[in-house]
Design a protein around this motif. Structure first.
Motif, PDB file in Angstrom:
ATOM      1  N   GLU A 215      19.399 -21.739 -38.260  1.00  0.00           N
ATOM      2  CA  GLU A 215      19.684 -21.674 -36.894  1.00  0.00           C
ATOM      3  C   GLU A 215      19.273 -20.433 -36.425  1.00  0.00           C
ATOM      4  O   GLU A 215      19.088 -19.374 -36.502  1.00  0.00           O
ATOM      5  N   ILE A 216      18.352 -20.881 -35.288  1.00  0.00           N
ATOM      6  CA  ILE A 216      17.545 -20.000 -34.492  1.00  0.00           C
ATOM      7  C   ILE A 216      18.336 -19.007 -34.004  1.00  0.00           C
ATOM      8  O   ILE A 216      18.153 -17.725 -34.056  1.00  0.00           O
ATOM      9  N   GLY A 217      19.670 -19.575 -33.288  1.00  0.00           N
ATOM     10  CA  GLY A 217      20.334 -18.366 -32.737  1.00  0.00           C
ATOM     11  C   GLY A 217      21.262 -17.446 -33.553  1.00  0.00           C
ATOM     12  O   GLY A 217      21.651 -16.425 -33.093  1.00  0.00           O
ATOM     13  N   ASP A 218      21.074 -17.564 -35.036  1.00  0.00           N
ATOM     14  CA  ASP A 218      21.594 -16.615 -35.915  1.00  0.00           C
ATOM     15  C   ASP A 218      20.480 -15.596 -36.533  1.00  0.00           C
ATOM     16  O   ASP A 218      20.671 -14.858 -37.303  1.00  0.00           O
ATOM     17  N   ALA A 219      19.255 -15.509 -35.961  1.00  0.00           N
ATOM     18  CA  ALA A 219      18.127 -14.692 -36.209  1.00  0.00           C
ATOM     19  C   ALA A 219      18.371 -13.532 -35.666  1.00  0.00           C
ATOM     20  O   ALA A 219      19.201 -13.091 -34.485  1.00  0.00           O
ATOM     21  N   THR A 220      17.971 -12.307 -36.458  1.00  0.00           N
ATOM     22  CA  THR A 220      17.940 -10.851 -35.846  1.00  0.00           C
ATOM     23  C   THR A 220      16.775 -11.012 -34.841  1.00  0.00           C
ATOM     24  O   THR A 220      15.760 -11.113 -34.992  1.00  0.00           O
ATOM     25  N   VAL A 221      17.232 -10.427 -33.708  1.00  0.00           N
ATOM     26  CA  VAL A 221      16.115 -10.154 -32.538  1.00  0.00           C
ATOM     27  C   VAL A 221      15.608  -8.650 -32.512  1.00  0.00           C
ATOM     28  O   VAL A 221      16.577  -7.796 -32.674  1.00  0.00           O
ATOM     29  N   ALA A 222      14.246  -8.475 -32.702  1.00  0.00           N
ATOM     30  CA  ALA A 222      13.606  -7.201 -32.386  1.00  0.00           C
ATOM     31  C   ALA A 222      13.469  -7.082 -30.988  1.00  0.00           C
ATOM     32  O   ALA A 222      12.680  -7.868 -30.372  1.00  0.00           O
ATOM     33  N   LYS A 223      13.967  -5.936 -30.561  1.00  0.00           N
ATOM     34  CA  LYS A 223      13.902  -5.703 -29.059  1.00  0.00           C
ATOM     35  C   LYS A 223      12.477  -4.756 -28.746  1.00  0.00           C
ATOM     36  O   LYS A 223      12.044  -4.940 -27.603  1.00  0.00           O
ATOM     37  N   ASP A 224      11.892  -4.171 -29.778  1.00  0.00           N
ATOM     38  CA  ASP A 224      10.458  -3.572 -29.476  1.00  0.00           C
ATOM     39  C   ASP A 224       9.836  -3.515 -30.468  1.00  0.00           C
ATOM     40  O   ASP A 224      10.105  -4.153 -31.630  1.00  0.00           O
ATOM     41  N   LYS A 225       8.585  -3.161 -30.391  1.00  0.00           N
ATOM     42  CA  LYS A 225       7.530  -3.191 -31.668  1.00  0.00           C
ATOM     43  C   LYS A 225       7.992  -2.562 -33.067  1.00  0.00           C
ATOM     44  O   LYS A 225       7.781  -2.765 -33.795  1.00  0.00           O
TER      45      LYS A 225
ATOM     46  N   GLU B 235       9.956  -3.157 -38.622  1.00  0.00           N
ATOM     47  CA  GLU B 235      10.970  -2.963 -39.726  1.00  0.00           C
ATOM     48  C   GLU B 235      11.367  -4.477 -40.270  1.00  0.00           C
ATOM     49  O   GLU B 235      11.596  -4.597 -41.351  1.00  0.00           O
ATOM     50  N   LEU B 236      11.366  -5.339 -39.232  1.00  0.00           N
ATOM     51  CA  LEU B 236      11.805  -6.524 -39.689  1.00  0.00           C
ATOM     52  C   LEU B 236      10.744  -7.231 -40.555  1.00  0.00           C
ATOM     53  O   LEU B 236      11.092  -8.013 -41.626  1.00  0.00           O
ATOM     54  N   GLU B 237       9.644  -6.947 -40.316  1.00  0.00           N
ATOM     55  CA  GLU B 237       8.300  -7.737 -40.772  1.00  0.00           C
ATOM     56  C   GLU B 237       8.192  -7.114 -42.403  1.00  0.00           C
ATOM     57  O   GLU B 237       7.991  -7.812 -43.104  1.00  0.00           O
ATOM     58  N   LYS B 238       8.423  -5.826 -42.274  1.00  0.00           N
ATOM     59  CA  LYS B 238       8.551  -5.219 -43.500  1.00  0.00           C
ATOM     60  C   LYS B 238       9.669  -5.821 -44.651  1.00  0.00           C
ATOM     61  O   LYS B 238       9.134  -6.075 -45.848  1.00  0.00           O
ATOM     62  N   THR B 239      10.686  -6.013 -44.144  1.00  0.00           N
ATOM     63  CA  THR B 239      11.565  -6.199 -44.886  1.00  0.00           C
ATOM     64  C   THR B 239      11.486  -7.872 -45.293  1.00  0.00           C
ATOM     65  O   THR B 239      11.714  -8.247 -46.454  1.00  0.00           O
ATOM     66  N   ALA B 240      11.150  -8.735 -44.229  1.00  0.00           N
ATOM     67  CA  ALA B 240      10.847 -10.049 -44.669  1.00  0.00           C
ATOM     68  C   ALA B 240       9.645 -10.272 -45.697  1.00  0.00           C
ATOM     69  O   ALA B 240       9.796 -11.138 -46.370  1.00  0.00           O
ATOM     70  N   GLN B 241       8.673  -9.317 -45.472  1.00  0.00           N
ATOM     71  CA  GLN B 241       7.651  -9.497 -46.510  1.00  0.00           C
ATOM     72  C   GLN B 241       8.048  -9.325 -47.877  1.00  0.00           C
ATOM     73  O   GLN B 241       7.355 -10.112 -48.890  1.00  0.00           O
ATOM     74  N   ARG B 242       9.137  -8.596 -48.327  1.00  0.00           N
ATOM     75  CA  ARG B 242       9.761  -8.651 -49.620  1.00  0.00           C
ATOM     76  C   ARG B 242       9.978 -10.155 -50.060  1.00  0.00           C
ATOM     77  O   ARG B 242       9.887 -10.297 -51.466  1.00  0.00           O
ATOM     78  N   ASP B 243      10.566 -11.007 -49.245  1.00  0.00           N
ATOM     79  CA  ASP B 243      10.899 -12.389 -49.725  1.00  0.00           C
ATOM     80  C   ASP B 243       9.366 -13.055 -49.825  1.00  0.00           C
ATOM     81  O   ASP B 243       9.417 -14.009 -50.724  1.00  0.00           O
ATOM     82  N   VAL B 244       8.364 -12.696 -49.280  1.00  0.00           N
ATOM     83  CA  VAL B 244       7.027 -13.268 -49.652  1.00  0.00           C
ATOM     84  C   VAL B 244       6.702 -12.949 -51.051  1.00  0.00           C
ATOM     85  O   VAL B 244       6.298 -13.908 -51.819  1.00  0.00           O
ATOM     86  N   GLU B 245       6.755 -11.666 -51.263  1.00  0.00           N
ATOM     87  CA  GLU B 245       6.495 -11.408 -52.650  1.00  0.00           C
ATOM     88  C   GLU B 245       7.260 -11.803 -53.766  1.00  0.00           C
ATOM     89  O   GLU B 245       6.878 -11.896 -54.736  1.00  0.00           O
TER      90      GLU B 245
END
Length: 88
Positions: A27-37, A42-52
């Motif tokens: 559900e998109i409404g449950d996603a963590t929102v990044a308010k700035d760069k 930080e979200l991208e770095k953490t998510a990248q671990r699940d790619v790896e």
């Protein structure tokens, strides 16, 4: 502009959204929102671990607008993915 991270589960292809701490939600409404760069980075770095770890693929940030405090997709493509899943 607010952003969230989206991807597809590797095993099923389901569209998912990053909710932090290795937690992917449908559900998109449950996603963590990044308010700035910085928050987005930080979200991208953490998510990248699940790619790896081969849990998700096709990870990318997407623009959202906040409606009643919940993220909603800005682009038509992302509205389709949120409503119907991956388009093939």
């Amino acid at each position: 502009m607010p952003n969230i991270i989206t991807a597809n589960l590797l095993r099923t292809g389901d569209v998912v959204y990053f909710a932090g701490l290795n937690n992917w939600v449908r559900e998109i409404g449950d996603a963590t929102v990044a308010k700035d760069k910085d928050e987005l980075s930080e979200l991208e770095k953490t998510a990248q671990r699940d790619v790896e770890s081969q849990r998700v693929i096709s990870v990318y940030a997407m623009d959202v607008e906040l409606v009643d405090g919940r993220p909603e997709p800005r682009s038509v493509r992302e509205r389709i993915r949120a409503a119907l899943g991956p388009s093939v």
